[in-house]
Enzyme design. Structure first.
Site: not given
Ligand code: MN
Length: 474
Positions: A251, A395
Site C-alpha cells: 500500500h 489468487q
Molecule cells: Mn488500495
C-alpha cells in the site's frame, strides 16, 4: 452426542483428546493448550503425519494411535519481552539451569552405569540446537515467523511494525526536486497514449516520474483549464500525497499510482467524459489518488484487535477508510464507487509481468500482518496466514469470488471493457490454476520422495505466458 477422539504427542508424550463433534472451536483450542501446558498467548501448532500443519478446530479429522498428530508450542508467551536481551529468560525458563541439570544427570549416569544412554545424547543435542536457535536469527523460523528458510529467500522482519514507515525528509526533498525539474519537460505523445491503457507498466518508473505522470492525467483530462488549477498548487498537492504514502510493501505510492492510472484508463476506455460532469471525474481521480493515504500495512481487523491509535480515534468504525479521507468516497455516486473499487483491485487485469510482482508485494504485507498477529496473540486473519495460503491459492479464490462478479457487472455496463478487464483476468485465473496444480504435484512428489530419499527434487514448475518456466519464489 457423538464424540471425536484425537491421538497426538506433545513433547514426545502420547496424549488423546476427546470432545463432542459440536464442541466450540475455542474449547478445543483450550483443550490442546492444557495438554501442552501452554499459556493463553502461546502459539500452538498441530502437525499431521506428513508434517503438514493442520487447524486445531472442530473439523479436525479423527485419527488412530498409529496416525498420531504432533502438537508443538512454537512460540511461548509472546506478550513478554520475547525479543529482548535474553530470549531464554523471556521465554519463561532459564536455559543455562536446564543445561546444568542435564550435565549433572549425565555425571550421575556415568558413575552409576557403564555407558551414557542414547537418550541423554539426544537431549544434549536438542538443548544445544535450541541454544543455537535462540542465539541466531534462525530462531525466528522456530518462533513460527516463517516456515522454513530453505523454502524461500524472504525474511520478514519481526521489527516491521516498529521500523519507521514514514519517508525521511531527505528522501522527500530529493524526489520533490527531481519532480519539479522533470515537470517542465514535455511528456511525449506516445507516453500520454500509453498512460491511457490498462497495459501500462508501473515498474519502469521511479517516484518523481510517477508524479509527472499524475500531473499529465490532470492536464489531459483538462482539469487544469476547467477548474483553473494553478500548476504549482497541483504540484504541491501531488508532493504532499507522495510524502504521505509510507514505505511498505504493497500500500505504497506506486499502488496509489496504479489505482489512479487504472481509473484514468477506464475513464478513457468508457468515454466517461461524454457521460458525466467534469467535477465528478475530478472527484473520482482525486479519490483514487487519496484512497490509501498513510496506510500502515495493517488492515482494519488488526487495527481494532491491536487497539491502535487509529481504531481508538475512529471508535473502531473502518479506521483505515476514515483515515484515507473517507469523506471523498461518501460524496461519490455508487457507479463511481464501483470504478474506484475496480481500479483498486485491478492488478490482475494488467499484463502478468506487471501484475505478478504486485502479488508478491501484497503477500509480503499480508504475511507481515499475520506474523505480528501471531506474536501478539491476536486473531489471525486467515487469508493472510502463510501457513494457510499459497501464492496461487490466494489468487484463484480471489479472482473467482471477488474479481469476476465485480468486473462482469462493470463490463455489462460498459461492454467495451470486456477485452480490457475480463480477458486478462481470465488468463490470470488459468495461470494461477496451473500454478496451483504444479504446487499440488510438487507436494505429492515430495511426499513420495520422503519415502524414497533417492528421488531428486525438481524446482516447482511455474507456467509462463511465453511457455518458459521459472521456480516459484515467494
Ligand atoms: Mn488500495
Amino acid at each position: 452426542m457423538e464424540a471425536k477422539i484425537i491421538y497426538f504427542t506433545v513433547n514426545g508424550r502420547p496424549e488423546q483428546a476427546e470432545f463432542p463433534t459440536d464442541c466450540p472451536a475455542q474449547d478445543i483450542k483450550d483443550l490442546f493448550r492444557a495438554a501442552a501446558e501452554a499459556g493463553p498467548y502461546d502459539i500452538l501448532k498441530l502437525y499431521n503425519t506428513k508434517g503438514n500443519i493442520i487447524n486445531i478446530s472442530p473439523q479436525l479429522a479423527p485419527n488412530s494411535p498409529h496416525s498420531c498428530y504432533k502438537l508443538e508450542v512454537v512460540a511461548a508467551d509472546c506478550n513478554s519481552e520475547l525479543l529482548g536481551s535474553d530470549p531464554a529468560v523471556a521465554l519463561g525458563f532459564d536455559l543455562s539451569s536446564m543445561e546444568k541439570r542435564l550435565q549433572s544427570l549425565e555425571k550421575r549416569i556415568q558413575t552409576e552405569a557403564t555407558e551414557t544412554p542414547a537418550i541423554v545424547y539426544e537431549m544434549k543435542r536438542q538443548v544445544e540446537s535450541f541454544r543455537e536457535k535462540l542465539e541466531s536469527v534462525e530462531h525466528l523460523s522456530w518462533l513460527g515467523l516463517f516456515k522454513d528458510m530453505s523454502e524461500g529467500t524472504h525474511k520478514p522482519s519481526p521489527f516491521y511494525h516498529k521500523r519507521t514507515l514514514r519517508k525521511t525528509r531527505e528522501e522527500c526533498e530529493h524526489v520533490r526536486e527531481k519532480f519539479l525539474q522533470m515537470s517542465s519537460l514535455e511528456v511525449s505523445e506516445e507516453v500520454r497514449q500509453y498512460l491511457k491503457t490498462p497495459t501500462f507498466d508501473n515498474w519502469q518508473w521511479e517516484d518523481a516520474e510517477i508524479m509527472v505522470l499524475l500531473q499529465v492525467m490532470y492536464t489531459d483530462l483538462d482539469f487544469i483549464s476547467t477548474f483553473n488549477i494553478e500548476l504549482d498548487v497541483l504540484q504541491q498537492f501531488l508532493y504532499e500525497v507522495y510524502r504521505r504514502y509510507n514505505n511498505i510493501p504493497f500500500h505504497n505510492f506506486k499502488h496509489c499510482f496504479c489505482v489512479t492510472q487504472m481509473m484514468y484508463g477506464l475513464i478513457w476506455l468508457t468515454d466517461l467524459r461524454s457521460k458525466i460532469d467534469s467535477i465528478d471525474l475530478l472527484i473520482m481521480l482525486t479519490s483514487a489518488v487519496c484512497h490509501d493515504l498513510d496506510h500502515t500495512g495493517y488492515n482494519n481487523a488488526y487495527q481494532i484487535n491491536a487497539r491502535t491509535e487509529l481504531a481508538l480515534r475512529y471508535n473502531d468504525i473502518s479506521p483505515l477508510e476514515n483515515h484515507h479521507c473517507a469523506v471523498a468516497f461518501e460524496i461519490l455516486e455508487k457507479l463511481m464507487m464501483i470504478m474506484i473499487k475496480v481500479s483498486d483491485i485491478s492488478n490482475e487485469a494488467r499484463p502478468m509481468d506487471v501484475a505478478e510482482p504486485w502479488l508478491d508485494c501484497l503477500l509480503q504485507e499480508f504475511f507481515n500482518q499475520s506474523d505480528m498477529e501471531k506474536l501478539e496473540g491476536l486473531p489471525v486473519t486467515p487469508f493472510m496466514d502463510r501457513d494457510k495460503v499459497t501464492k496461487p491459492s490466494s489468487q484463484t479464490g480471489f479472482i473467482r469470488f471477488v474479481l469476476f462478479p465485480l468486473f462482469i457487472e462493470l463490463a455489462n455496463l460498459f461492454p467495451c471493457l470486456e477485452q480490457h478487464i475480463i480477458d486478462p483476468v481470465r488468463k490470470a485465473l488459468d495461470y494461477y490454476t496451473e500454478m496451483e496444480k504444479a504446487l499440488e504435484r510438487e507436494k505429492q512428489n515430495r511426499a513420495q520422495s520422503d519415502k524414497k530419499p533417492s528421488t531428486s527434487k525438481e524446482p516447482i514448475a511455474h507456467p509462463e505466458p511465453g511457455g518458459t518456466t521459472k521456480p516459484v519464489n515467494l
